[in-house]
Design a protein around this motif. Structure first.
Motif, PDB file in Angstrom:
ATOM      1  N   ALA A 683      39.694  11.483  49.372  1.00 58.65           N
ATOM      2  CA  ALA A 683      39.346  11.081  48.080  1.00 58.65           C
ATOM      3  C   ALA A 683      39.592  12.100  46.944  1.00 58.65           C
ATOM      4  N   GLU A 684      39.676  13.139  47.485  1.00 53.23           N
ATOM      5  CA  GLU A 684      39.630  14.427  46.435  1.00 53.23           C
ATOM      6  C   GLU A 684      40.975  15.347  46.879  1.00 53.23           C
ATOM      7  N   VAL A 685      41.954  15.515  45.812  1.00 53.74           N
ATOM      8  CA  VAL A 685      43.158  16.423  46.130  1.00 53.74           C
ATOM      9  C   VAL A 685      43.210  17.736  45.327  1.00 53.74           C
ATOM     10  N   LYS A 686      43.022  18.714  45.881  1.00 51.00           N
ATOM     11  CA  LYS A 686      43.000  19.992  45.117  1.00 51.00           C
ATOM     12  C   LYS A 686      44.443  20.757  45.165  1.00 51.00           C
ATOM     13  N   LYS A 687      44.878  21.513  44.144  1.00 51.83           N
ATOM     14  CA  LYS A 687      46.113  21.953  44.164  1.00 51.83           C
ATOM     15  C   LYS A 687      45.791  23.447  44.316  1.00 51.83           C
ATOM     16  N   ILE A 688      46.596  23.931  45.325  1.00 54.10           N
ATOM     17  CA  ILE A 688      46.657  25.373  45.547  1.00 54.10           C
ATOM     18  C   ILE A 688      47.394  26.240  44.921  1.00 54.10           C
ATOM     19  N   GLU A 689      47.037  26.994  44.041  1.00 59.81           N
ATOM     20  CA  GLU A 689      47.922  27.871  43.123  1.00 59.81           C
ATOM     21  C   GLU A 689      47.919  29.317  42.996  1.00 59.81           C
ATOM     22  N   PHE A 690      48.647  30.061  42.926  1.00 56.87           N
ATOM     23  CA  PHE A 690      48.313  31.671  42.771  1.00 56.87           C
ATOM     24  C   PHE A 690      49.507  32.141  42.246  1.00 56.87           C
ATOM     25  N   SER A 691      49.151  33.274  41.239  1.00 57.91           N
ATOM     26  CA  SER A 691      50.242  33.958  40.539  1.00 57.91           C
ATOM     27  C   SER A 691      49.678  35.114  40.025  1.00 57.91           C
ATOM     28  N   ILE A 692      50.569  36.279  39.652  1.00 55.86           N
ATOM     29  CA  ILE A 692      50.129  37.633  39.228  1.00 55.86           C
ATOM     30  C   ILE A 692      51.126  37.812  38.023  1.00 55.86           C
ATOM     31  N   TYR A 693      50.493  38.557  36.832  1.00 50.22           N
ATOM     32  CA  TYR A 693      51.376  38.972  35.897  1.00 50.22           C
ATOM     33  C   TYR A 693      50.518  40.206  35.204  1.00 50.22           C
ATOM     34  N   PRO A 694      51.247  40.743  34.241  1.00 54.60           N
ATOM     35  CA  PRO A 694      52.848  41.106  34.336  1.00 54.60           C
ATOM     36  C   PRO A 694      53.487  41.866  35.608  1.00 54.60           C
ATOM     37  N   THR A 702      47.031  41.012  36.370  1.00 54.84           N
ATOM     38  CA  THR A 702      45.853  39.858  36.168  1.00 54.84           C
ATOM     39  C   THR A 702      46.360  38.884  37.277  1.00 54.84           C
ATOM     40  N   ILE A 703      45.332  38.424  38.214  1.00 58.44           N
ATOM     41  CA  ILE A 703      45.556  37.654  39.518  1.00 58.44           C
ATOM     42  C   ILE A 703      45.019  36.207  39.025  1.00 58.44           C
ATOM     43  N   LYS A 704      45.679  35.207  38.854  1.00 59.13           N
ATOM     44  CA  LYS A 704      45.467  34.047  38.527  1.00 59.13           C
ATOM     45  C   LYS A 704      45.409  33.020  39.815  1.00 59.13           C
ATOM     46  N   THR A 705      44.174  32.299  39.998  1.00 56.73           N
ATOM     47  CA  THR A 705      44.182  31.442  41.057  1.00 56.73           C
ATOM     48  C   THR A 705      42.770  30.597  40.893  1.00 56.73           C
ATOM     49  N   GLN A 706      42.865  29.238  41.394  1.00 61.47           N
ATOM     50  CA  GLN A 706      41.503  28.614  41.315  1.00 61.47           C
ATOM     51  C   GLN A 706      40.605  28.778  42.535  1.00 61.47           C
ATOM     52  N   GLU A 707      40.955  29.512  43.394  1.00 60.39           N
ATOM     53  CA  GLU A 707      40.262  29.865  44.662  1.00 60.39           C
ATOM     54  C   GLU A 707      39.267  31.066  44.246  1.00 60.39           C
ATOM     55  N   LYS A 708      38.527  31.193  45.009  1.00 66.06           N
ATOM     56  CA  LYS A 708      37.659  32.287  45.147  1.00 66.06           C
ATOM     57  C   LYS A 708      37.922  33.444  45.819  1.00 66.06           C
ATOM     58  N   ILE A 709      38.344  34.600  44.985  1.00 67.43           N
ATOM     59  CA  ILE A 709      38.935  35.859  45.597  1.00 67.43           C
ATOM     60  C   ILE A 709      38.016  36.550  46.632  1.00 67.43           C
ATOM     61  N   ASN A 728      36.881  40.995  37.853  1.00 70.02           N
ATOM     62  CA  ASN A 728      36.813  39.879  37.036  1.00 70.02           C
ATOM     63  C   ASN A 728      38.469  39.439  37.013  1.00 70.02           C
ATOM     64  N   GLY A 729      39.123  39.323  38.272  1.00 67.69           N
ATOM     65  CA  GLY A 729      40.511  38.973  38.227  1.00 67.69           C
ATOM     66  C   GLY A 729      41.540  39.724  37.671  1.00 67.69           C
ATOM     67  N   GLN A 730      41.210  41.169  37.563  1.00 69.37           N
ATOM     68  CA  GLN A 730      42.291  41.968  37.094  1.00 69.37           C
ATOM     69  C   GLN A 730      42.047  43.357  38.088  1.00 69.37           C
ATOM     70  N   ILE A 731      43.375  44.097  38.004  1.00 65.64           N
ATOM     71  CA  ILE A 731      43.252  45.243  38.811  1.00 65.64           C
ATOM     72  C   ILE A 731      43.909  46.353  37.659  1.00 65.64           C
ATOM     73  N   ASN A 732      43.323  47.422  37.743  1.00 66.77           N
ATOM     74  CA  ASN A 732      43.991  48.525  36.839  1.00 66.77           C
ATOM     75  C   ASN A 732      44.636  49.325  37.924  1.00 66.77           C
ATOM     76  N   VAL A 733      45.950  49.604  37.672  1.00 65.74           N
ATOM     77  CA  VAL A 733      46.967  50.417  38.546  1.00 65.74           C
ATOM     78  C   VAL A 733      47.355  51.593  37.539  1.00 65.74           C
ATOM     79  N   SER A 734      46.802  51.758  36.357  1.00 72.36           N
ATOM     80  CA  SER A 734      47.407  52.796  35.496  1.00 72.36           C
ATOM     81  C   SER A 734      47.476  54.152  36.171  1.00 72.36           C
ATOM     82  N   MET A 735      46.604  54.199  37.205  1.00 73.24           N
ATOM     83  CA  MET A 735      46.614  55.779  37.872  1.00 73.24           C
ATOM     84  C   MET A 735      47.753  55.730  38.885  1.00 73.24           C
TER      85      MET A 735
END
Length: 759
Positions: A683-694, A702-709, A728-735
């Motif tokens: 009855a329910e169809v879920k779409k699995i999506e994942f992406s990172i940018y930039p 930034t990590i974009k996903t509808q799933e629980k990290i 909160n869905g973001q990683i600081n890689v400046s160092m």
């Protein structure tokens, strides 16, 4: 006694002064005197057969072939080796070497009462492959050697000069000539031959020396003979593009030339790689699928060709080496038209009497696809075919567009209409072209939407079928073709159609050579787009009749329509048919494609966005399920939208193996699915999506996903985890130092790994 001695001396002087000299067996009253070039035969050194580097022919007998130009160009006095069994002549040796070594070329007058006269010989010293001759200074129509030979029908050798002044070349009969010296194993030294090459019978251990007498001056045979290095034909056919030629009907079978990225034109590369074999008669189509090149000719053989061995209506070759794999005279009873790869084991042959299945794995022609035949050879012939991710679309004259399900080899629909050609655009849409319309075909419903070409027309190609100029870019969402005045007369413009905006540009680019009486016109398919560079390749010939068709050009345009390069082919009736580009790269599956997922309801992974190919249309990549280790736990199917649908059936784990086929090149990925059956599964169809940018990233990723990290890790090149801040869905890689890292993200549904670039 003294007077008698003086009389004898004067008599001998008069005899030798007026002795008749023979040139290749021909008595010559115009060459008189002691002729040091005929009588002085002393040679201080010869070459040992073990020193010869390039041997032509096979057999137990061996002879040396020497050519000495005396033109102050080095190296001179070149030597080849010749092997044979049975009986062979000096002419046999010369022709065999001219045929095998494409650097060496010769001018011959065959059929004289003394046999074949050798009028000229040349050698490509600078490697420019520019072997050609001008007669009486006529640079407009050069003579190009075939099998290393230019034939003439008179002793007019003095009229010929080399097109490339840097090459070795010597020719003549009255103002200069080739003297012929021979040495057999029992001879103490070289002797001037009183016969020509036709009558010269070789012996095991013979030497033949051709010594050019420029301006009738004599030259001693050189004491230094230079072994010629072995001639190596082009063997790398990955950097450049091919031009398939229908060739001169009634004279030569079809061929293919290769233009490399350095601009060098390599002629008849298939024939060179296969001992002078060719294709069938009137080769009009070629395509690369997987690691094979498929050449389609209209007939099996050209009966007028005495130079090349015909290969049949279908010839299959290794796309990287040009080595022949198979040839077929019969492809189902009709004449050849086109070919399309369906999957790694199967292709379709388009013919004048329908579409036939071809077994790629076993190299066998199969049966007719029901419903694709009929209509007669010139009323129902098959034209171009394209493979979308789900169907094969084929043009059938008068009938329309045939839609075939390649999974079952069945005709599922016919789109009526008078179409010329068909292509697939970058976005995956299917387009066909009519006299003055481009037509979009819905890939699911097969509904059509026409767009009128404002003023010009498309040049018809059914009368003497060719693949047509309708073509698509793989970098831009645009189509191109050559315009025409009517169905039979070509225009002088390249037309561009923007698939996204539906805008026409009927003056995108102009065909060169539009001044004067005879203009450049497209021939055959004429226009194709380089999938890597996005450049347009246009081939043209000269309008008019007869010898005008010997003039051929290849033009390159950039994506803005600017002419950037022009190449002129050797004069010949090539009748170029279609440009084909190598397929060098495998499809690439993005790291966003998960290695494992957990599903408790029907879930979807969009496969369109996670696979690409540098030198092919990503939208045409065929996705399929190769295997499912536990179908009782998970159902895995790919729907019409190129989506992987995972439906849990029972609790368990399944490995789903997915193949991505891009123009015959296949990669596989395995997805591990952890299934938990649920009442919501259907009855329910879920779409699995994942992406990172930039990516590349400087500071915040930034990590974009509808799933629980659940967890995020970053690894350096050594595999060591590096400290990062995730919030909160973001990683600081400046160092982090600049470089390449691996990002691993674990969610409640899947595990993802992707390359990360810090700059």
């Amino acid at each position: 006694m003294k007077k008698f001695y003086l009389f004898i001396v004067l008599f001998l002087f008069a005899f030798f002064a007026n002795a008749q000299i023979k040139v290749q067996g021909v008595p010559r009253n115009d060459i008189q005197g002691t002729g040091s070039n005929q009588l002085n035969t002393t040679v201080t050194t010869t070459i040992n057969f073990s020193d010869i580097q390039y041997w032509v022919g096979s057999g137990t007998n061996e002879a040396a072939f020497v050519v000495q130009w005396n033109d102050s160009k080095n190296p001179d006095a070149l030597v080849w080796g010749f092997r044979w069994n049975g009986t062979a002549t000096g002419e046999d040796m010369l022709k065999a070497i001219a045929k095998a070594d494409h650097r060496f070329f010769t001018l011959l007058y065959p059929g004289t009462q003394f046999g074949t006269a050798i009028g000229g010989m040349g050698f490509d010293l600078n490697g420019q492959n520019s072997n050609a001759l001008y007669k009486n200074g006529n640079v407009t129509y050069p003579y190009y050697p075939v099998n290393g030979i230019v034939n003439t029908a008179a002793y007019d050798f003095d009229d010929y000069t080399a097109a490339d002044a840097s090459d070795h070349w010597g020719s003549g009969w009255y103002n200069s000539y080739w003297s012929y010296w021979v040495k057999d194993p029992t001879d103490p030294d070289f002797g001037y031959s009183g016969v020509g090459a036709t009558s010269r019978v070789l012996q095991n251990g013979s030497y033949d020396v051709w010594n050019f007498n420029a301006g009738m001056e004599s030259f001693p045979i050189s004491s230094t003979l230079t072994p010629v290095s072995a001639y190596v034909t082009a063997t790398n056919f990955t950097n450049g593009y091919f031009m398939v030629n229908e060739e001169w009907f009634g004279h030569t079978n079809g061929s293919v030339n290769f233009i490399d990225n350095n601009g060098q034109i390599n002629y008849r590369v298939y024939s060179n790689a296969n001992n002078n074999q060719a294709f069938g008669a009137t080769t009009q189509f070629g395509t690369i699928y997987g690691d094979k090149f498929y050449f389609i000719s209209k007939q099996a053989a050209d009966g007028g060709d005495t130079q090349y061995t015909p290969g049949g209506r279908l010839v299959v070759a290794n796309a990287q080496t040009m080595q022949k794999i198979a040839g077929f005279n019969n492809i189902g009873g009709g004449d050849g038209r086109s070919f399309v790869g369906v999957n790694e084991n199967k292709g379709y042959i388009g013919a004048s009497n329908g579409i036939f299945v071809f077994d790629i794995a076993n190299m066998q022609v199969g049966s007719l696809i029901t419903g694709t035949g009929g209509g007669g050879q010139y009323a129902g012939q098959i034209g171009n075919m394209v493979r979308s991710s789900k169907y094969v679309f084929a043009v059938k004259q008068s009938a329309g567009i045939l839609v075939i399900d390649p999974a079952t080899d069945t005709l599922v629909s016919t789109i009526p209409g008078a179409f010329h050609s068909i292509v697939q655009a970058k976005d995956g849409s299917i387009w066909a072209i009519q006299d003055q319309k481009v037509v979009n075909i819905n890939t699911t419903t097969f509904a059509t939407t026409p767009y009128n070409i404002p003023t010009t027309k498309y040049l018809g190609s059914w009368g003497a079928w060719n693949a047509g100029s309708f073509t698509a870019s793989s970098k831009q969402n645009v189509l191109y073709w050559n315009n025409s005045v009517n169905s039979f007369v070509s225009g002088a413009q390249i037309v561009k159609f923007d698939v996204t905006t539906k805008a026409f540009n009927e003056s995108f680019a102009t065909i060169p050579g539009q001044t004067g009486t005879y203009k450049q016109i497209p021939y055959g398919a004429a226009l194709r787009v380089n999938p890597i560079t996005d450049e347009l390749i246009l081939n043209t010939t000269e309008s008019g009749y007869g010898a005008h068709y010997q003039k051929n050009w290849i033009h390159t345009y950039d994506a803005t329509g600017t002419l950037t390069n022009t190449k002129t082919l050797n004069d010949y009736y090539w009748f170029p048919a279609v440009t084909v580009f190598p397929d060098n790269t495998l499809p690439t599956v993005s790291n966003t494609f998960p290695s494992q997922v957990s599903v408790n309801s029907a879930s979807v992974i969009d496969l369109k966005t996670i696979v690409s190919d540098e030198d092919n249309l990503s939208s045409a990549i065929v996705k399929s399920i190769k295997s499912n280790s536990n179908p009782a736990a998970v159902s895995a199917v790919i729907n019409g939208n190129d989506e992987l649908v995972l439906t849990p059936i029972a609790s368990g784990t399944a490995d789903i193996k997915i193949t991505f086929n891009s123009n015959g090149k296949v990669v596989e990925k395995t997805l591990t699915v952890n299934s938990t059956a649920s009442v919501l599964a259907t009855a329910e169809v879920k779409k699995i999506e994942f992406s990172i940018y930039p990516n590349p990233v400087t500071d915040i990723l930034t990590i974009k996903t509808q799933e629980k990290i659940l967890n995020v890790s970053v690894y350096d090149a050594s595999g060591k985890v590096v400290n990062t801040q995730f919030n909160n869905g973001q990683i600081n890689v400046s160092m982090l130092p600049n470089g390449v890292y691996i990002l691993k993200v674990v969610t409640d549904k899947a595990v993802y790994q992707q390359k990360l670039i810090k700059k």
